[in-house]
Design an enzyme around this catalytic site. Structure first.
Site, PDB file in Angstrom:
ATOM      1  N   GLU A  73       0.820  -1.194   0.000  1.00 33.73           N
ATOM      2  CA  GLU A  73       0.000   0.000   0.000  1.00 33.73           C
ATOM      3  C   GLU A  73       0.866   1.261   0.000  1.00 33.73           C
ATOM      4  O   GLU A  73       0.936   1.986  -0.960  1.00 33.73           O
ATOM      5  CB  GLU A  73      -0.905  -0.036   1.236  1.00 33.73           C
ATOM      6  CG  GLU A  73      -2.237   0.615   1.016  1.00 33.73           C
ATOM      7  CD  GLU A  73      -3.256   0.146   2.039  1.00 33.73           C
ATOM      8  OE1 GLU A  73      -2.894  -0.621   2.949  1.00 33.73           O
ATOM      9  OE2 GLU A  73      -4.413   0.567   1.924  1.00 33.73           O
ATOM     10  N   GLU A 114      -5.924  18.856  39.268  1.00 38.43           N
ATOM     11  CA  GLU A 114      -6.883  19.914  39.578  1.00 38.43           C
ATOM     12  C   GLU A 114      -6.222  21.257  39.808  1.00 38.43           C
ATOM     13  O   GLU A 114      -6.802  22.285  39.519  1.00 38.43           O
ATOM     14  CB  GLU A 114      -7.704  19.518  40.812  1.00 38.43           C
ATOM     15  CG  GLU A 114      -8.722  18.442  40.484  1.00 38.43           C
ATOM     16  CD  GLU A 114      -9.631  18.111  41.640  1.00 38.43           C
ATOM     17  OE1 GLU A 114      -9.263  18.431  42.786  1.00 38.43           O
ATOM     18  OE2 GLU A 114     -10.693  17.539  41.383  1.00 38.43           O
TER      19      GLU A 114
END
Lengths: 93, 501
Positions: free
Chosen positions: B69, B313
Site C-alpha cells: 500500500e 486539579e
C-alpha cells in the site's frame, strides 16, 4: 541487430511457464513479425532479478526497448492482445 | 504423539509490543501466520511495523516488511516519529522492504491469460534468506485485491504464499481491512487462508470518545486471553496494550508500615499505611484531601523516601503555595530529589494515554510513594468502563513496584454522599479514608474516619480535625452524634459533648 528487446520472466518449469514461452515464440515466428531479441529468465534461479524488476506476477513479459516500456502478465494465450499491449502491431516498426 | 503434546509443541514468539505478550500468553504463535484485521485508522500498519521494530531492538531478530500500500519511503518517514530508524536497520541488514506498492508504470501493465504471484513469493523468500529473517510483515492484503482484478485467483495465490511460509522458521503478521468494527473478520474473505490466528484492532466511537482496543480472536492450538483490551498509541512508544484482567494478582503483600505524615492518622490506621497498599481519600471540595496528599508526600521525605504526585486539579504554583501554607516546603523537597510534581490537565489526552505516561514517569523516577489528586478529575475524560479499567491497571502497576499509592476522590455534595469514583474503585483499594463536613451549632467542622483498612485493625471512630499553619491535627471523636456520614448530624440522646481544638 533487432530494435525490439523482450524479456520473459518465468518461475520454474511449470505448465504455465511453458505455455507462455511457447506463445511468445509463436508470436515472434509469425510471417509479419517484427525482429525481436527475446531473453528468458527463470526467477527461481535468479531471484534478485525479480526484486530489481519489481515483479509480483509471473509470467511477466516486458518490452525493454524501444520506449515506452510495456508489461504484459499472464500465459500470453491471446496473441493479438499481447501484440497490441506491447505495441508490436503492424506498421509500428 | 498425543494431542496434548501437539498443543505444547506450538511455541510462542514474544513480540516485545508492550502488553501484547501478556494478553497473548507469551506472544504470537511461532513460525505461523497471524492475521491482524482492522478498519481504516485502527493502527494495522503501525502494529506490523512495531512487530518488526521490537524484533530488532529487543531480540535482534531481522525482519522483512512487504508493503502493498504505502511506499517504503513513506513508511520510513512515518515510523521515524516513533524513534525507529529504519534506514539504519536497512543498512545493518536487519530490515528489508519488499516494495509491492503501486507504481507509476502500473497503467502500462496488461493482463493476457492466467498468471500467479510467484514473483512476489520469490522476492519475499529471497529477502528472508538474505538477512536470515525471523519476522515477516505483509501490509495489507486488501491492496493486493484492488491491484489485481481476479479475486478468486488472488485468494488462491495468497493461500499458496501462506502455505509456503509455513515451511520456514519465520513468524508472520498479515494485515487486512475490515468494513466495520463488528461483523465479518475481513474483506475479500482473506481469513479463509490464514484462519489459524486472528487478531482484531478496533477504533470505535463510544460516547463521543474514540476508544482503541485489541482482541485476540483465535490462536489455533495455543492459549490466549479473551476479550477486548484497551490499546493506546504514543509518539515515543508506539502501540501499548493495557492488559487489565490478564494482570495477575500475585503482588507480594507487605507488612511493613509507612507513615502517612500525620501521627494521629497513623494511629487510626493501626500504625500507618502498608508499604504496598493503595489508599483512597474521599471527601467534598475543601475538606482537606490535598492536605492529606501533602502530608503523605512530606511524610515520605521525612523517612528518606521519594514521592511523586500527579495533580489534575491545581497548578504547580497553587500546590506549592498550599504546601507552604501548611509549613511544608515542596521546592526544597524537589531540589533534594525526593519529590516530583507532575501537573496536567485531564483533558489533554485520553485516559489510556494518561496511563501510559504515568507509568513511564513512575518507571523513570522510581518513587516509593505515588499520589493522584484527584482521580475524579480523570473520570471526566473517560467512559465508566474505561475509567474502571484505568484504575485497575494503575493500581496493579504500582503494587507491582511496591509503591504506596494515595488517590483522592471528590464527592459531589458538601455533606455526606459518596462519589462515583468511590463506587467504581472502592473494592480495588486497600484502605478508604473519609473526610466529611459536619454542620454543628451553626459551624462547619471537619470529620475524618478510616472506613476500611485491609489486613489491619483500625480506629472506628469519626474524629474531628482542624487545619492550621502546621497542617492537619486530628482531635477527639465526635461523641454522641449520629448521621455524620449520611450528611445530617443529629445529637443522640443524652448530653452532647463536643471537644473543640
Amino acid at each position: 541487430m533487432a530494435a525490439v528487446v523482450l524479456r520473459l520472466y518465468l518461475s520454474g518449469q511449470t505448465t504455465r511457464s511453458e505455455q507462455a514461452l511457447a506463445n511468445v515464440r509463436r508470436l515472434l515466428s509469425q510471417p509479419n513479425a517484427v525482429a525481436c531479441d527475446l531473453e528468458v529468465i527463470d526467477i527461481l534461479s535468479r531471484p534478485e532479478v525479480a526484486e530489481e524488476e519489481n515483479l509480483l506476477a509471473t509470467p511477466t513479459l516486458i518490452k525493454v526497448a524501444p520506449p515506452p516500456m510495456r508489461r504484459v502478465i499472464g500465459d500470453l494465450s491471446d496473441m493479438q492482445a499481447v501484440s497490441d499491449a506491447l505495441g508490436l502491431g503492424q506498421g509500428e516498426m | 504423539m498425543s494431542s496434548r503434546e501437539i498443543l505444547r509443541s506450538i511455541g510462542k514468539m514474544a513480540t516485545g509490543i508492550p502488553g501484547f505478550d501478556e494478553i497473548a500468553n507469551g506472544g504470537l504463535p511461532e513460525n505461523r501466520t497471524t492475521l491482524v484485521a482492522g478498519t481504516a485508522g485502527s493502527a494495522k500498519t503501525l502494529f506490523a511495523c512495531q512487530f518488526l521494530a521490537t524484533g530488532i531492538t529487543a531480540f535482534d531478530q531481522p525482519g522483512v516488511f512487504v508493503t502493498f500500500e504505502e511506499a517504503p519511503e513513506d513508511i520510513r518517514v512515518n515510523m521515524a516519529s516513533f524513534g525507529w530508524d529504519i534506514p539504519a536497520w536497512e543498512a545493518a541488514g536487519k530490515w528489508i522492504f519488499v516494495d509491492a506498492s503501486p507504481q507509476l508504470s502500473d497503467h502500462n501493465v496488461a493482463v493476457v491469460g492466467r498468471y500467479d504471484l510467484a514473483g512476489l513469493l520469490t522476492r519475499v523468500e529471497y529477502a528472508i534468506d538474505k538477512i536470515d529473517a525471523r519476522r515477516l510483515a505483509l501490509d495489507s492484503l486488501g491492496a493486493v485485491f484492488s491491484r489485481f482484478q481476479d479475486e478468486t485467483l488472488i485468494r488462491g495465490e495468497l493461500f499458496r504464499i501462506a502455505s509456503a511460509l509455513k515451511r520456514r522458521s519465520v513468524t508472520t503478521v498479515m494485515t487486512a481491512e475490515r468494513n466495520g468494527e463488528y461483523g465479518s473478520i475481513a474483506r475479500y474473505g482473506v481469513e479463509e487462508f490464514v484462519t489459524d490466528n486472528v487478531v482484531i484492532l478496533r477504533n470505535a466511537l463510544e460516547e463521543e470518545k474514540r476508544r482503541r482496543t485489541i482482541e485476540i480472536l483465535k490462536f489455533r492450538g495455543a492459549y490466549h486471553q479473551k476479550g477486548e483490551y484497551p490499546l493506546t498509541i504514543q509518539p515515543e512508544y508506539g502501540v501499548t496494550v493495557i492488559p487489565l484482567s490478564a494482570i495477575q494478582l500475585k503482588q507480594r503483600s507487605s507488612n511493613v508500615r509507612i507513615s502517612c505524615g500525620v501521627d494521629e492518622i497513623n494511629r487510626m490506621c493501626g500504625g500507618g499505611f502498608f508499604r504496598d497498599s493503595v489508599i483512597l481519600v474521599s471527601g467534598a471540595t475543601g475538606t482537606g484531601k490535598t492536605l492529606i496528599v501533602t502530608h503523605f508526600l512530606a511524610g515520605g521525605a521525612s523517612e528518606g523516601e521519594r514521592s511523586m504526585v500527579f495533580a489534575f486539579e491545581e497548578s504547580r504554583e497553587q500546590l506549592f503555595r498550599n504546601a507552604s501554607g501548611w509549613g511544608i516546603d515542596f521546592a526544597k523537597m524537589e531540589a533534594d530529589g525526593v519529590l516530583e510534581v507532575v501537573c496536567l490537565y485531564p483533558e489533554v489526552m485520553g485516559l489510556e494515554d494518561h496511563l501510559v505516561r504515568m507509568r513511564a514517569a513512575i518507571e523513570r523516577f522510581r518513587p516509593n510513594r505515588v499520589a493522584i489528586d484527584s482521580l475524579s478529575a480523570l473520570e471526566r475524560v473517560a467512559t465508566p468502563r474505561g475509567f474502571r479499567e484505568f484504575v485497575i491497571s494503575l493500581t496493579s502497576f504500582i503494587k507491582h513496584q511496591e509503591i504506596a499509592g494515595l488517590f483522592t476522590a471528590t464527592t459531589p455534595t458538601l455533606l455526606g454522599g459518596t462519589s462515583v469514583t468511590e463506587a467504581h474503585i472502592s473494592t480495588i483499594t486497600d484502605s478508604i479514608i473519609l473526610l466529611r463536613y459536619v454542620e454543628m451549632d451553626g459551624q462547619m467542622r471537619r470529620g475524618i474516619t478510616v472506613l476500611k483498612m485491609r489486613g489491619s485493625m483500625h480506629d472506628k471512630n469519626i474524629r474531628e480535625f482542624n487545619i492550621d499553619a502546621s497542617g492537619m491535627h486530628v482531635a477527639e471523636p465526635f461523641y454522641n452524634i449520629n448521621g455524620i456520614l449520611a450528611g445530617n448530624p443529629m445529637y443522640g440522646p443524652g448530653v452532647a459533648r463536643l471537644t473543640t481544638g
